[in-house]
Design a protein around this motif. Structure first.
Motif, PDB file in Angstrom:
ATOM      1  N   GLN A 137       0.829  -1.209   0.000  1.00  0.00           N
ATOM      2  CA  GLN A 137       0.000   0.000   0.000  1.00  0.00           C
ATOM      3  C   GLN A 137       0.861   1.256   0.000  1.00  0.00           C
ATOM      4  OE1 GLN A 137      -3.127  -0.216  -0.349  1.00  0.00           O
ATOM      5  NE2 GLN A 137      -3.625  -2.310   0.307  1.00  0.00           N
ATOM      6  N   GLU A 138       1.890   1.261   0.823  1.00  0.00           N
ATOM      7  CA  GLU A 138       2.620   2.508   1.056  1.00  0.00           C
ATOM      8  C   GLU A 138       3.744   2.741   0.057  1.00  0.00           C
ATOM      9  OE1 GLU A 138       3.722   2.836   5.203  1.00  0.00           O
ATOM     10  OE2 GLU A 138       1.838   1.875   5.807  1.00  0.00           O
ATOM     11  N   GLU A 139       4.352   1.666  -0.435  1.00  0.00           N
ATOM     12  CA  GLU A 139       5.497   1.855  -1.336  1.00  0.00           C
ATOM     13  C   GLU A 139       5.325   1.131  -2.677  1.00  0.00           C
ATOM     14  OE1 GLU A 139       8.031   3.813  -1.032  1.00  0.00           O
ATOM     15  OE2 GLU A 139       7.990   4.388   1.098  1.00  0.00           O
ATOM     16  N   LYS A 140       4.211   0.458  -2.818  1.00  0.00           N
ATOM     17  CA  LYS A 140       3.934  -0.268  -4.067  1.00  0.00           C
ATOM     18  C   LYS A 140       5.031  -1.276  -4.426  1.00  0.00           C
ATOM     19  CE  LYS A 140       0.659   2.493  -6.569  1.00  0.00           C
ATOM     20  NZ  LYS A 140       0.292   2.880  -7.917  1.00  0.00           N
ATOM     21  N   VAL A 141       5.495  -1.981  -3.435  1.00  0.00           N
ATOM     22  CA  VAL A 141       6.443  -3.058  -3.691  1.00  0.00           C
ATOM     23  C   VAL A 141       5.792  -4.377  -3.278  1.00  0.00           C
ATOM     24  CG1 VAL A 141       8.693  -4.056  -3.131  1.00  0.00           C
ATOM     25  CG2 VAL A 141       8.443  -1.582  -3.304  1.00  0.00           C
ATOM     26  N   ALA A 142       5.839  -5.357  -4.151  1.00  0.00           N
ATOM     27  CA  ALA A 142       5.238  -6.658  -3.851  1.00  0.00           C
ATOM     28  C   ALA A 142       6.305  -7.677  -3.475  1.00  0.00           C
ATOM     29  CB  ALA A 142       4.448  -7.161  -5.056  1.00  0.00           C
ATOM     30  N   VAL A 143       6.215  -8.189  -2.250  1.00  0.00           N
ATOM     31  CA  VAL A 143       7.025  -9.328  -1.822  1.00  0.00           C
ATOM     32  C   VAL A 143       6.077 -10.324  -1.161  1.00  0.00           C
ATOM     33  CG1 VAL A 143       9.073  -7.885  -1.481  1.00  0.00           C
ATOM     34  CG2 VAL A 143       7.579  -8.371   0.457  1.00  0.00           C
ATOM     35  N   VAL A 144       6.554 -11.526  -0.914  1.00  0.00           N
ATOM     36  CA  VAL A 144       5.651 -12.562  -0.413  1.00  0.00           C
ATOM     37  C   VAL A 144       5.896 -12.820   1.069  1.00  0.00           C
ATOM     38  CG1 VAL A 144       4.856 -14.933  -0.741  1.00  0.00           C
ATOM     39  CG2 VAL A 144       5.697 -13.634  -2.699  1.00  0.00           C
ATOM     40  N   PRO A 145       4.825 -12.835   1.883  1.00  0.00           N
ATOM     41  CA  PRO A 145       5.011 -13.142   3.301  1.00  0.00           C
ATOM     42  C   PRO A 145       5.552 -14.557   3.491  1.00  0.00           C
ATOM     43  CG  PRO A 145       2.661 -12.782   2.778  1.00  0.00           C
ATOM     44  CD  PRO A 145       3.435 -12.586   1.513  1.00  0.00           C
ATOM     45  N   GLY A 146       6.472 -14.708   4.409  1.00  0.00           N
ATOM     46  CA  GLY A 146       7.059 -16.017   4.669  1.00  0.00           C
ATOM     47  C   GLY A 146       6.024 -17.058   5.047  1.00  0.00           C
ATOM     48  N   THR A 147       4.922 -16.617   5.620  1.00  0.00           N
ATOM     49  CA  THR A 147       3.885 -17.549   6.060  1.00  0.00           C
ATOM     50  C   THR A 147       3.208 -18.280   4.902  1.00  0.00           C
ATOM     51  OG1 THR A 147       2.490 -15.592   6.195  1.00  0.00           O
ATOM     52  CG2 THR A 147       3.298 -16.490   8.275  1.00  0.00           C
ATOM     53  N   ALA A 148       3.397 -17.780   3.668  1.00  0.00           N
ATOM     54  CA  ALA A 148       2.835 -18.491   2.511  1.00  0.00           C
ATOM     55  C   ALA A 148       3.480 -19.863   2.364  1.00  0.00           C
ATOM     56  CB  ALA A 148       3.045 -17.683   1.240  1.00  0.00           C
ATOM     57  N   PHE A 149       4.637 -20.059   3.016  1.00  0.00           N
ATOM     58  CA  PHE A 149       5.407 -21.290   2.837  1.00  0.00           C
ATOM     59  C   PHE A 149       5.434 -22.141   4.102  1.00  0.00           C
ATOM     60  CE2 PHE A 149       6.905 -17.825   0.219  1.00  0.00           C
ATOM     61  CZ  PHE A 149       6.786 -18.362  -1.052  1.00  0.00           C
ATOM     62  N   GLY A 150       4.455 -21.892   4.964  1.00  0.00           N
ATOM     63  CA  GLY A 150       4.393 -22.629   6.223  1.00  0.00           C
ATOM     64  C   GLY A 150       4.392 -21.644   7.377  1.00  0.00           C
ATOM     65  N   SER A 151       3.747 -22.050   8.475  1.00  0.00           N
ATOM     66  CA  SER A 151       3.579 -21.095   9.572  1.00  0.00           C
ATOM     67  C   SER A 151       4.923 -20.676  10.171  1.00  0.00           C
ATOM     68  CB  SER A 151       2.671 -21.684  10.645  1.00  0.00           C
ATOM     69  OG  SER A 151       3.204 -22.923  11.066  1.00  0.00           O
ATOM     70  N   CYS A 152       5.952 -21.507  10.033  1.00  0.00           N
ATOM     71  CA  CYS A 152       7.255 -21.125  10.581  1.00  0.00           C
ATOM     72  C   CYS A 152       7.941 -20.058   9.743  1.00  0.00           C
ATOM     73  CB  CYS A 152       8.161 -22.341  10.757  1.00  0.00           C
ATOM     74  SG  CYS A 152       8.545 -23.181   9.219  1.00  0.00           S
ATOM     75  N   GLY A 153       7.298 -19.650   8.634  1.00  0.00           N
ATOM     76  CA  GLY A 153       7.833 -18.546   7.846  1.00  0.00           C
ATOM     77  C   GLY A 153       7.458 -17.193   8.431  1.00  0.00           C
ATOM     78  N   GLU A 154       6.731 -17.205   9.549  1.00  0.00           N
ATOM     79  CA  GLU A 154       6.369 -15.946  10.217  1.00  0.00           C
ATOM     80  C   GLU A 154       7.631 -15.190  10.612  1.00  0.00           C
ATOM     81  OE1 GLU A 154       4.830 -13.080  10.772  1.00  0.00           O
ATOM     82  OE2 GLU A 154       3.032 -14.307  11.032  1.00  0.00           O
TER      83      GLU A 154
END
Ligand SMILES: Cc1ncc(COP(=O)(O)O)c(C=O)c1O
Lengths: 160, 390
Positions: free
Chosen positions: B341-358
């Motif tokens: 929203q603030e900088e218009k950069v898309a990266v993927v949350p670690g949680t997409a790859f398992g809860s330990c990616g938090e």
């Protein structure tokens, strides 16, 4: 290390010292030192931009001239090549194998400029036997860069 | 409420909460993305040209179920030369629709209902759903930054129960960039043999390692019989859209997988198979060039994150970095949606790859240096702001 630095610079000489240091995993001071040495040894001859002059609305014609010359005893082709490359309008000179001796690339404002250069300066030069001038009609790719718009990234913004 | 025709197994597959985030990204304009999992290089020209040639010649019929023998021979040679693996083209290699299909086939071929499938996490998203659809039960095994996101024999041992049958080995790893070295594999192999597990080794990033050469677990003594090696053309040869991969393993397992493949797919795309032959024969120079370019970007990006004061584990494979954002006091998803929203950069949350990616985000460096630089500048600005606020 040196090789790697050269390969990076050849593609993008505007990369910052900081970035070079990060990428080569040495300090900025070491990068600067290495670059200075390469320049001093004339391994790096210079840095320049690749420009689409047509897009920048500058009139410019480029011609490639095949030149046949008589080599000189003891000096071979070097002497005559040197006399040709001294002209500022000449951008490149290469010694060739095959049916002619030198490729001379020249840039001028108009075709007439180029024709004048060939007829008044190049052709009459001592040792030059013959010339054949070819004008560049359109540039598609130069030094690894493709002319025209950038290709668009077709990938989705996010994908696992 | 009308009844649902969708079976409970499929219903149980969670379209993760992250889906919402993805939908927002998809609709936004001018996003600088570090979000994709595929190469930015076009397929090498000689390979594309082979595809064109094959189309011109009208070579568009089915091939044999297992794939063109000529291609399987090239795969066999490639695996031998690169990783010292020995697989017969005739009955130990199957050409599939990407590594994706090979993962699915492996699960469907070996699992009985209730069999447990051990899956190190964080990792690629398709292992658990494929296991579930095949009647298996996925068991997540957490890996951590402290051990460089490598699966440890200890963690594996602890996760094993009576019902454990398959271990997925997802290295070089998406999303962490972790690799396993020979000594790691040797230690794991002991546990694997002790508990009589079958390994599904997803080696799709095997050509993209930096500083060390990839080692396949199947190359260790006694491991070939209990390993299904999965690999493909998507990442190494930049051929994602061609949809081509392969599985190599014990002839009985490969025969089983070929049976499933035969009834669901018939054969992998013919044009892609011919192009892949060209890739394996003459494409190694391109692979090397791309690897060198990734390596350069990798160092650039790791340096960039560390400059921001974020901890960033040094990835040795694939084309992702997995920096920690724990110091900012935001969850991965919060971080990613606010960054978007603030900088218009898309990266993927670690949680997409398992809860330990938090606490982590996945950033791909399959982008030009100038794009990476732009993204890093924006992320840096965002991180600074978050620090000031907290
Ligand atoms: C770890 C991993 N395995 C498998 C795949 C699927 O690859 P393919 O295109 O060969 O189906 C991907 C794609 O992102 C991946 O990251």
């Amino acid at each position: 290390m040196e090789r790697k630095l050269l390969e990076i610079l050849e593609r993008n000489s505007r990369i910052s010292l900081e970035q070079l240091a990060a990428v080569l995993e040495i300090s900025e001071a070491e990068v600067a030192e290495l670059m200075a040495k390469l320049e001093q040894d004339r391994v790096v001859l210079g840095y320049h931009a690749v420009i689409d002059w047509e897009k920048a609305n500058r009139e410019l014609v480029t011609a490639l001239i095949e030149v046949k010359v008589t080599p000189q005893r003891g000096l071979g082709f070097d002497n005559i090549a040197e006399r040709i490359y001294q002209y500022p309008e000449v951008t490149s000179v290469f010694l060739m194998s095959g049916g002619f001796d030198l490729t001379v690339i020249i840039e001028g404002k108009t075709m007439k400029d180029v024709a004048m250069f060939v007829s008044q300066k190049l052709a009459p030069m001592e040792g030059v036997q013959s010339t054949a001038t070819h004008f560049v009609l359109k540039k598609y790719k130069q030094e690894g860069f493709i002319f025209g718009p950038d290709t668009k990234d077709q990938r989705a913004a996010i994908w696992l | 409420m009308s009844k649902s025709w969708v079976n409970s197994r499929v219903q149980s597959l969670q379209p993760s909460g992250i889906r919402k985030f993805f939908d927002i990204v998809a609709q936004m304009q001018d996003v600088v993305s570090l979000g994709v999992g595929e190469p930015d290089f076009p397929t090498p020209w000689h390979v594309r040209e082979e595809g064109i040639y094959v189309l011109e010649k009208g070579m568009t019929t089915y091939t044999s179920n297992a794939g063109l023998l000529e291609l399987r021979r090239e795969v066999s040679r490639f695996l031998a030369e690169q990783y010292g693996l020995e697989y017969r083209a005739e009955d130990q290699i199957l050409i599939t629709i990407g590594a994706s299909e090979a993962i699915d086939l492996a699960m469907r071929t070996v699992l009985e209902p209730g069999d447990e499938v051990l899956i190190p996490e964080p990792s690629f998203v398709s292992y658990a759903p494929c296991a579930i659809l095949a009647g298996g039960v996925p068991v997540a095994v957490t890996t951590t930054e402290e051990t460089e996101f490598r699966l440890t024999p200890d963690a594996l041992e602890k996760a094993i129960t009576e019902k454990a049958k398959v271990l997925v080995l997802p290295y070089p790893n998406n999303p962490t960039g972790a690799i396993l070295e020979r000594s790691d594999l040797e230690a794991l192999a002991k546990v694997i043999c002790k508990h009589d597990l079958l390994v599904v080794s997803d080696e799709i990033y095997s050509e993209l390692t930096y500083g060390t050469k990839h080692v396949s677990i199947a190359s260790l003594p006694g491991m070939a019989q209990r390993t299904i090696v999965i690999n493909g053309f998507s990442k190494a040869f930049s051929m994602t859209g061609w949809r081509l991969g392969y599985a190599a393993g014990d002839s009985e397992i490969i025969a089983g997988m070929t049976k499933v493949h035969q009834f669901t797919i018939m054969c992998s795309p013919t044009v892609s198979q011919y192009a892949a032959i060209e890739a394996l024969r003459n494409g190694m120079e391109s692979v090397k060039k791309m690897r060198n370019e990734y390596d350069l970007r990798r160092r650039f990006v790791v340096h960039g994150f560390r400059q921001m004061g974020l901890e960033c584990f040094e990835p040795k494979g694939a084309f992702y970095v997995f920096p920690s954002i724990k110091s900012l006091g935001l969850s991965s998803e919060e971080f990613c949606s606010r960054l978007l929203q603030e900088e218009k950069v898309a990266v993927v949350p670690g949680t997409a790859f398992g809860s330990c990616g938090e606490g982590y985000i996945r950033c791909s460096y399959a982008y030009s240096l100038s794009n990476l630089e732009k993204a890093l500048t924006r992320i840096g600005r965002f991180v600074k702001r978050m620090r000031q606020q907290s």
